[in-house]
Each structure stands twice: as C-alpha cells, then as structure tokens.
Design a protein around this motif. Sequence first.
Motif, PDB file in Angstrom:
ATOM      1  N   UNK A 117       1.003  -1.235   0.046  1.00 51.37           N
ATOM      2  CA  UNK A 117      -0.020  -0.111   0.003  1.00 51.37           C
ATOM      3  C   UNK A 117       0.812   1.240  -0.155  1.00 51.37           C
ATOM      4  N   UNK A 118       2.010   1.257   0.604  1.00 45.91           N
ATOM      5  CA  UNK A 118       3.017   2.385   0.708  1.00 45.91           C
ATOM      6  C   UNK A 118       3.520   2.791  -0.741  1.00 45.91           C
ATOM      7  N   UNK A 119       3.325   1.823  -1.861  1.00 43.52           N
ATOM      8  CA  UNK A 119       3.885   2.171  -3.035  1.00 43.52           C
ATOM      9  C   UNK A 119       2.742   2.041  -4.054  1.00 43.52           C
ATOM     10  N   UNK A 120       1.295   2.595  -3.498  1.00 47.49           N
ATOM     11  CA  UNK A 120      -0.027   2.668  -4.376  1.00 47.49           C
ATOM     12  C   UNK A 120      -0.569   1.351  -4.785  1.00 47.49           C
ATOM     13  N   UNK A 121      -0.143   0.425  -3.935  1.00 44.81           N
ATOM     14  CA  UNK A 121      -0.743  -0.970  -4.401  1.00 44.81           C
ATOM     15  C   UNK A 121      -1.915  -1.392  -3.265  1.00 44.81           C
ATOM     16  N   UNK A 122      -2.386  -2.619  -3.476  1.00 46.31           N
ATOM     17  CA  UNK A 122      -3.469  -2.724  -2.691  1.00 46.31           C
ATOM     18  C   UNK A 122      -2.869  -3.722  -1.413  1.00 46.31           C
ATOM     19  N   UNK A 123      -1.675  -4.271  -1.562  1.00 43.63           N
ATOM     20  CA  UNK A 123      -1.242  -5.217  -0.569  1.00 43.63           C
ATOM     21  C   UNK A 123      -2.126  -6.426  -0.284  1.00 43.63           C
ATOM     22  N   UNK A 124      -2.820  -7.019  -1.209  1.00 42.45           N
ATOM     23  CA  UNK A 124      -3.728  -8.107  -0.979  1.00 42.45           C
ATOM     24  C   UNK A 124      -2.978  -9.064  -0.354  1.00 42.45           C
ATOM     25  N   UNK A 125      -3.451 -10.015   0.374  1.00 41.64           N
ATOM     26  CA  UNK A 125      -2.784 -11.323   1.165  1.00 41.64           C
ATOM     27  C   UNK A 125      -2.705 -12.478  -0.264  1.00 41.64           C
ATOM     28  N   UNK A 126      -1.709 -13.487   0.242  1.00 42.88           N
ATOM     29  CA  UNK A 126      -1.687 -14.451  -0.804  1.00 42.88           C
ATOM     30  C   UNK A 126      -2.943 -15.112  -1.219  1.00 42.88           C
ATOM     31  N   UNK A 127      -3.863 -15.235  -0.160  1.00 39.23           N
ATOM     32  CA  UNK A 127      -5.132 -15.983  -0.411  1.00 39.23           C
ATOM     33  C   UNK A 127      -5.985 -15.130  -1.419  1.00 39.23           C
ATOM     34  N   UNK A 128      -5.956 -13.732  -1.282  1.00 34.90           N
ATOM     35  CA  UNK A 128      -6.763 -12.812  -1.980  1.00 34.90           C
ATOM     36  C   UNK A 128      -6.359 -12.799  -3.458  1.00 34.90           C
ATOM     37  N   UNK A 129      -4.827 -12.773  -3.565  1.00 28.62           N
ATOM     38  CA  UNK A 129      -4.279 -12.894  -4.824  1.00 28.62           C
ATOM     39  C   UNK A 129      -4.793 -14.289  -5.546  1.00 28.62           C
ATOM     40  N   UNK A 130      -4.440 -15.321  -4.818  1.00 26.93           N
ATOM     41  CA  UNK A 130      -4.854 -16.658  -5.389  1.00 26.93           C
ATOM     42  C   UNK A 130      -6.284 -16.487  -5.947  1.00 26.93           C
ATOM     43  N   UNK A 131      -7.247 -16.336  -5.093  1.00 25.23           N
ATOM     44  CA  UNK A 131      -8.496 -15.862  -5.428  1.00 25.23           C
ATOM     45  C   UNK A 131      -8.662 -15.018  -6.802  1.00 25.23           C
ATOM     46  N   UNK A 132      -7.857 -13.733  -6.850  1.00 26.84           N
ATOM     47  CA  UNK A 132      -7.921 -12.980  -8.290  1.00 26.84           C
ATOM     48  C   UNK A 132      -7.699 -14.018  -9.482  1.00 26.84           C
ATOM     49  N   UNK A 133      -6.453 -14.433  -9.273  1.00 31.38           N
ATOM     50  CA  UNK A 133      -5.854 -15.481 -10.376  1.00 31.38           C
ATOM     51  C   UNK A 133      -6.819 -16.619 -10.681  1.00 31.38           C
ATOM     52  N   UNK A 134      -7.493 -17.137  -9.762  1.00 29.25           N
ATOM     53  CA  UNK A 134      -8.544 -18.073 -10.092  1.00 29.25           C
ATOM     54  C   UNK A 134      -9.684 -17.550 -10.937  1.00 29.25           C
TER      55      UNK A 134
ATOM     56  N   UNK B   8      -9.778 -14.773 -12.548  1.00 32.84           N
ATOM     57  CA  UNK B   8      -9.014 -14.206 -13.963  1.00 32.84           C
ATOM     58  C   UNK B   8      -9.166 -15.310 -14.628  1.00 32.84           C
ATOM     59  N   UNK B   9      -8.375 -16.568 -14.502  1.00 27.93           N
ATOM     60  CA  UNK B   9      -8.643 -17.793 -15.443  1.00 27.93           C
ATOM     61  C   UNK B   9      -9.923 -18.380 -15.665  1.00 27.93           C
ATOM     62  N   UNK B  10     -10.789 -18.291 -14.433  1.00 28.14           N
ATOM     63  CA  UNK B  10     -12.337 -18.574 -14.788  1.00 28.14           C
ATOM     64  C   UNK B  10     -12.920 -17.802 -15.855  1.00 28.14           C
ATOM     65  N   UNK B  11     -12.882 -16.652 -15.862  1.00 30.31           N
ATOM     66  CA  UNK B  11     -13.393 -15.579 -16.814  1.00 30.31           C
ATOM     67  C   UNK B  11     -12.621 -15.588 -18.064  1.00 30.31           C
ATOM     68  N   UNK B  12     -11.464 -16.395 -18.470  1.00 31.83           N
ATOM     69  CA  UNK B  12     -10.690 -16.368 -19.512  1.00 31.83           C
ATOM     70  C   UNK B  12     -10.613 -14.947 -19.808  1.00 31.83           C
ATOM     71  N   UNK B  13     -10.126 -14.418 -18.995  1.00 35.72           N
ATOM     72  CA  UNK B  13      -9.567 -12.875 -19.291  1.00 35.72           C
ATOM     73  C   UNK B  13      -8.112 -12.843 -20.075  1.00 35.72           C
TER      74      UNK B  13
END
Length: 98
Positions: free
Chosen positions: A59-76, A78-83
């Motif tokens: 977050x100090x660098x403008x990001x969201x600082x998501x947890x590893x679990x939330x990153x995994x959720x995002x990538x799951x 993302x793949x499911x949506x075939x983005x």
Amino acid sequence: MQLDLTAEDEAFRAQARDWLIHNRPAEPAPRDGQASRTYATDWLAKCAAAGWSGLAWPKDYGGHGLSPARLLIWYEEYARARAPSTLSRTQASLVPEK
C-alpha cells in the motif's frame, strides 16, 4: 493445500468474478503487431482504472497489498473468466519497433 477463506474473502471473490465477467474483452486478442500491444495496454488500463492493478504491491507504493489468499482468488477468477493474458504483449511494447 487447504485454504480457510473468510466471508470477506468470498465477498472479494464475488466482486472480482462479477467485474471480470462484465468487463473482459469479448473479442480475442490479436496475434501480433501493434494491434496486439494496443489490445493488451487497453485491457490493462481498464483494469487499472477500475482498481484491479497493483494488487500485490504494498500500500505504501500505491498498491492494494492483498494477502496471498486474495491474490490466489484473483488469479482463479481471472482464469475462470478467461480474461486475456497480456504479459508477453506488454513486454513486447517495451521493445522499439523497427
């Protein structure tokens, strides 16, 4: 690996899934050239404008600082949506055209 997701994690999943389903490009990515780079940068700009970039950045660098679990959720989701996969196209945009 067993992840114990919270109700907030599942709400994040629903939000990510909904956004990706309604915003991913309907048309496939062009295969090469400037059209491919434009497609990738347009998609990444759309993600950024909606707050879906810099997810792992602190977050100090403008990001969201998501947890590893939330990153995994995002990538799951993302793949499911075939983005579109954009990594190679955006890297190619760093190479000057001849």
